[in-house]
Design an enzyme around this catalytic site. Structure first.
Site, PDB file in Angstrom:
ATOM      1  N   ARG A  65       0.946  -1.109   0.128  1.00 14.97           N
ATOM      2  CA  ARG A  65      -0.088  -0.014   0.109  1.00 14.97           C
ATOM      3  C   ARG A  65       0.937   1.279   0.035  1.00 14.97           C
ATOM      4  O   ARG A  65       0.848   2.198  -0.781  1.00 14.97           O
ATOM      5  CB  ARG A  65      -0.871  -0.006   1.065  1.00 14.97           C
ATOM      6  CG  ARG A  65      -1.996   1.166   1.071  1.00 14.97           C
ATOM      7  CD  ARG A  65      -2.696   1.027   2.388  1.00 14.97           C
ATOM      8  NE  ARG A  65      -3.493  -0.229   2.447  1.00 14.97           N
ATOM      9  CZ  ARG A  65      -4.129  -0.754   3.503  1.00 14.97           C
ATOM     10  NH1 ARG A  65      -3.866   0.005   4.726  1.00 14.97           N
ATOM     11  NH2 ARG A  65      -5.056  -1.836   3.354  1.00 14.97           N
ATOM     12  N   MET A  90     -12.776   3.044  -3.227  1.00 14.97           N
ATOM     13  CA  MET A  90     -12.742   1.905  -2.183  1.00 14.97           C
ATOM     14  C   MET A  90     -11.537   1.398  -1.585  1.00 14.97           C
ATOM     15  O   MET A  90     -11.575   0.210  -0.749  1.00 14.97           O
ATOM     16  CB  MET A  90     -13.882   0.710  -2.870  1.00 14.97           C
ATOM     17  CG  MET A  90     -15.014   1.390  -3.111  1.00 14.97           C
ATOM     18  SD  MET A  90     -15.975   2.260  -1.973  1.00 14.97           S
ATOM     19  CE  MET A  90     -16.525   0.901  -1.100  1.00 14.97           C
ATOM     20  N   ILE A  92      -8.211   1.410   0.932  1.00 16.75           N
ATOM     21  CA  ILE A  92      -7.924   2.205   2.018  1.00 16.75           C
ATOM     22  C   ILE A  92      -6.482   3.006   2.008  1.00 16.75           C
ATOM     23  O   ILE A  92      -5.693   2.320   1.468  1.00 16.75           O
ATOM     24  CB  ILE A  92      -7.685   0.802   3.296  1.00 16.75           C
ATOM     25  CG1 ILE A  92      -9.048   0.389   3.581  1.00 16.75           C
ATOM     26  CG2 ILE A  92      -7.069   1.509   4.524  1.00 16.75           C
ATOM     27  CD1 ILE A  92      -9.199  -0.489   4.674  1.00 16.75           C
ATOM     28  N   LEU A  93      -6.552   4.017   2.350  1.00 15.58           N
ATOM     29  CA  LEU A  93      -5.492   4.930   2.057  1.00 15.58           C
ATOM     30  C   LEU A  93      -4.335   4.647   3.485  1.00 15.58           C
ATOM     31  O   LEU A  93      -4.754   4.536   4.460  1.00 15.58           O
ATOM     32  CB  LEU A  93      -5.780   6.468   2.193  1.00 15.58           C
ATOM     33  CG  LEU A  93      -6.524   6.929   1.069  1.00 15.58           C
ATOM     34  CD1 LEU A  93      -7.210   8.205   1.294  1.00 15.58           C
ATOM     35  CD2 LEU A  93      -5.918   6.897  -0.498  1.00 15.58           C
ATOM     36  N   HIS A 109     -19.511   8.722   2.688  1.00 14.80           N
ATOM     37  CA  HIS A 109     -19.581   7.590   3.135  1.00 14.80           C
ATOM     38  C   HIS A 109     -21.071   7.316   3.420  1.00 14.80           C
ATOM     39  O   HIS A 109     -21.763   8.207   4.167  1.00 14.80           O
ATOM     40  CB  HIS A 109     -19.105   7.154   4.459  1.00 14.80           C
ATOM     41  CG  HIS A 109     -19.205   5.951   4.951  1.00 14.80           C
ATOM     42  ND1 HIS A 109     -18.559   4.836   4.402  1.00 14.80           N
ATOM     43  CD2 HIS A 109     -20.066   5.514   5.953  1.00 14.80           C
ATOM     44  CE1 HIS A 109     -18.883   3.642   4.965  1.00 14.80           C
ATOM     45  NE2 HIS A 109     -19.683   3.960   5.971  1.00 14.80           N
ATOM     46  N   GLU A 174     -26.495  12.375  -1.614  1.00 18.43           N
ATOM     47  CA  GLU A 174     -25.137  12.571  -1.760  1.00 18.43           C
ATOM     48  C   GLU A 174     -24.718  13.745  -2.663  1.00 18.43           C
ATOM     49  O   GLU A 174     -23.864  14.748  -2.427  1.00 18.43           O
ATOM     50  CB  GLU A 174     -24.554  11.259  -2.195  1.00 18.43           C
ATOM     51  CG  GLU A 174     -24.552  10.252  -1.170  1.00 18.43           C
ATOM     52  CD  GLU A 174     -23.500   9.157  -1.152  1.00 18.43           C
ATOM     53  OE1 GLU A 174     -23.497   8.489  -2.264  1.00 18.43           O
ATOM     54  OE2 GLU A 174     -23.269   8.617  -0.109  1.00 18.43           O
TER      55      GLU A 174
END
Ligand code: GAR
Length: 213
Positions: A65, A90, A92-93, A109, A174
């Site tokens: 990552r 989608m 994860i950072l 979200h 949204e």
């Protein structure tokens, strides 16, 4: 003109609402690049239709990552963005990415956070027979879907609802609240101080402002 970089993984309907809001000057900024971790994301076509440069970085090509995110940062930095917008991204950072863009990344979200962080929010709402559901715009920190909240919008959930129906209702909201939060940011009206968000210098409640149309 301020510059927005948008990260997506899929359909990109939120991206479209942001592109449209910039085009009609509701947001005084430009989407200067769209990044996707999925080559087939329909949002890439939306970006191309608006003549916005696209980049696909698939995680299959990177060992971990951190390496993936450092490549992503290198490419993003070429655009000198004022704000990084996660719009259905989608992946994860890494902490590294989040620190780099501290106070400059926001996410949307599909739940009334802190309820239902993570995946399958709509399914959980139906399973638990919740009568209310919604969506949240928040600054991103290193807790999954746990950053300081800017805005929320609620929708009713009816007994006969299917997942498809509530997704449609959530997305409708949204497409209103994400451009609004971005507009506030671009107008320098939003700020994070420690873990609280201020709008025009006033501290927002921990669940942000409620905006329902
Ligand atoms: C949106 O509903 C957004 O809230 C959600 O993905 C959808 C993307 O739709 N984001 C997350 O679940 C992030 N945790 P879109 O591709 O049509 O904009």
């Amino acid at each position: 003109m301020k510059k927005l970089v948008v990260l997506i993984s899929g359909n990109g309907s939120n991206l479209q609402s942001i592109i449209d809001a910039c085009a009609n000057k509701y947001i005084n900024a430009n989407v200067v690049a769209v990044f996707s971790d999925k080559p087939k994301a329909y949002g890439l076509i939306r970006a191309q239709n608006a003549n916005i440069p696209i980049h696909v970085l698939s995680d299959k090509n990177f060992v971990n990552r951190e390496i993936f995110d450092s490549h992503l940062i290198q490419k993003i930095e070429l655009y000198t963005p004022d704000l990084i917008i996660l719009a259905g991204y989608m992946k994860i950072l890494s902490d590294f990415f989040i620190i780099k863009y501290h106070k400059k990344i926001i996410n949307i979200h599909p739940s009334l956070l802190p309820k239902y962080p993570g995946l399958y929010t709509h399914r959980q709402v139906l399973k638990n027979r919740d009568k209310e559901h919604g969506t949240t715009v928040h600054f991103v920190n290193n807790k999954l879907d746990g950053g300081p909240i800017i805005l929320q919008s609620t929708i009713p959930v009816f007994i006969e609802d299917t997942e498809k129906e509530i997704i449609k209702r959530v997305k409708y909201q949204e497409h209103i609240i994400y451009p609004l939060a971005i507009r506030w940011f671009i107008e320098d009206r939003l700020e994070i101080r420690k873990n609280v968000v201020t709008l025009d210098g006033l501290i927002l409640p921990s669940q942000g402002l409620l905006y329902n149309k």
